[in-house]
Design a protein around this motif. Structure first.
Motif, PDB file in Angstrom:
ATOM      1  N   ARG A  58       0.840  -1.205   0.000  1.00 35.39           N
ATOM      2  CA  ARG A  58       0.000   0.000   0.000  1.00 35.39           C
ATOM      3  C   ARG A  58       0.874   1.254   0.000  1.00 35.39           C
ATOM      4  O   ARG A  58       0.622   2.204  -0.746  1.00 35.39           O
ATOM      5  N   GLU A 107     -15.452   8.232  -1.767  1.00 31.91           N
ATOM      6  CA  GLU A 107     -14.135   8.102  -1.138  1.00 31.91           C
ATOM      7  C   GLU A 107     -13.911   6.655  -0.685  1.00 31.91           C
ATOM      8  O   GLU A 107     -12.814   6.116  -0.829  1.00 31.91           O
ATOM      9  N   LYS A 110     -12.968   4.716  -3.666  1.00 28.31           N
ATOM     10  CA  LYS A 110     -11.566   4.961  -4.028  1.00 28.31           C
ATOM     11  C   LYS A 110     -10.644   4.164  -3.105  1.00 28.31           C
ATOM     12  O   LYS A 110      -9.682   3.543  -3.574  1.00 28.31           O
ATOM     13  N   GLN A 111     -10.945   4.136  -1.817  1.00 25.21           N
ATOM     14  CA  GLN A 111     -10.131   3.359  -0.876  1.00 25.21           C
ATOM     15  C   GLN A 111     -10.179   1.875  -1.217  1.00 25.21           C
ATOM     16  O   GLN A 111      -9.187   1.163  -1.078  1.00 25.21           O
ATOM     17  N   ARG A 112     -11.328   1.420  -1.676  1.00 22.94           N
ATOM     18  CA  ARG A 112     -11.454   0.020  -2.103  1.00 22.94           C
ATOM     19  C   ARG A 112     -10.508  -0.265  -3.270  1.00 22.94           C
ATOM     20  O   ARG A 112      -9.836  -1.291  -3.301  1.00 22.94           O
ATOM     21  N   ILE A 114      -7.773   1.376  -3.933  1.00 29.02           N
ATOM     22  CA  ILE A 114      -6.410   1.441  -3.389  1.00 29.02           C
ATOM     23  C   ILE A 114      -6.047   0.109  -2.749  1.00 29.02           C
ATOM     24  O   ILE A 114      -4.937  -0.400  -2.930  1.00 29.02           O
ATOM     25  N   ASP A 115      -6.984  -0.486  -2.029  1.00 29.71           N
ATOM     26  CA  ASP A 115      -6.737  -1.803  -1.426  1.00 29.71           C
ATOM     27  C   ASP A 115      -6.504  -2.869  -2.499  1.00 29.71           C
ATOM     28  O   ASP A 115      -5.619  -3.722  -2.359  1.00 29.71           O
TER      29      ASP A 115
END
Length: 187
Positions: A58, A107, A110-112, A114-115
């Motif tokens: 990450r 948001e 978006k974090q999903r 990124i994961d």
């Protein structure tokens, strides 16, 4: 070249550039066999990721600047929805309010992503490799590289457009010449 093609090219370059910079900076590790140094041989299976491995993946993904490409996707969706609603101007105010209220959910989306991207990195690089890559991105050269990336990509896209046009014209001239040698005239 369409905007979609340019965007795809930009994203592909964004993915490739950190790997090129890192590959130039690191020394190859000694291996017992040629197959032992392949990405598949170095990366663990998805089920074996440790929390530390995922955290490093990450960090590398975020510090490389790749997540910036995710930042532009959600506003593009909102713009597309607004353009579709242009035929009904009375919806504009409510639509803007709805889109603003959806920002926290977007948001999370978006974090999903990124994961997902972090897991992709973890699948391609061992924890040791990710430590080396993270060290590069923490360095002054790595930080400068990430800061310069948007301008580099813009310049490369422009150069690729020019190059594509030049090569297209060159190939057409060559094809016409060769076809002319065979008795065919092409316009």
């Amino acid at each position: 070249m369409s905007r979609r093609t340019i965007a795809a090219l930009g994203f592909a370059l964004c993915l490739a550039l950190p790997n090129v910079a890192f590959a130039q900076a690191r020394k190859p590790a000694p291996t017992a066999t040629p197959a032992a140094n392949t990405p598949a041989a170095n990366a663990p299976a998805a089920s074996t990721f440790t929390p530390g491995h995922l955290a490093l993946a990450r960090e590398v993904m975020l510090s490389s600047g790749i997540a910036r490409s995710f930042d532009s996707v959600l506003p593009a969706f909102a713009d597309q929805i607004r353009k579709q609603a242009v035929t009904r101007p009375e919806l504009a105010k409510d639509l803007d309010e709805v889109l603003a209220s959806l920002q926290p959910e977007m948001e999370l989306q978006k974090q999903r992503m990124i994961d997902i991207a972090a897991r992709t990195y973890a699948a391609k690089f061992s924890e040791a490799e990710l430590k080396e890559i993270a060290t590069f991105f923490r360095s002054p050269a790595g930080k400068h590289y990430v800061e310069a990336q948007p301008q580099l990509l813009d310049e490369m896209v422009q150069e690729m457009q020019d190059w594509t046009q030049d090569v297209s014209e060159y190939v057409m001239v060559r094809v016409r010449a060769e076809m002319g040698k065979r008795g065919h005239q092409m316009q």
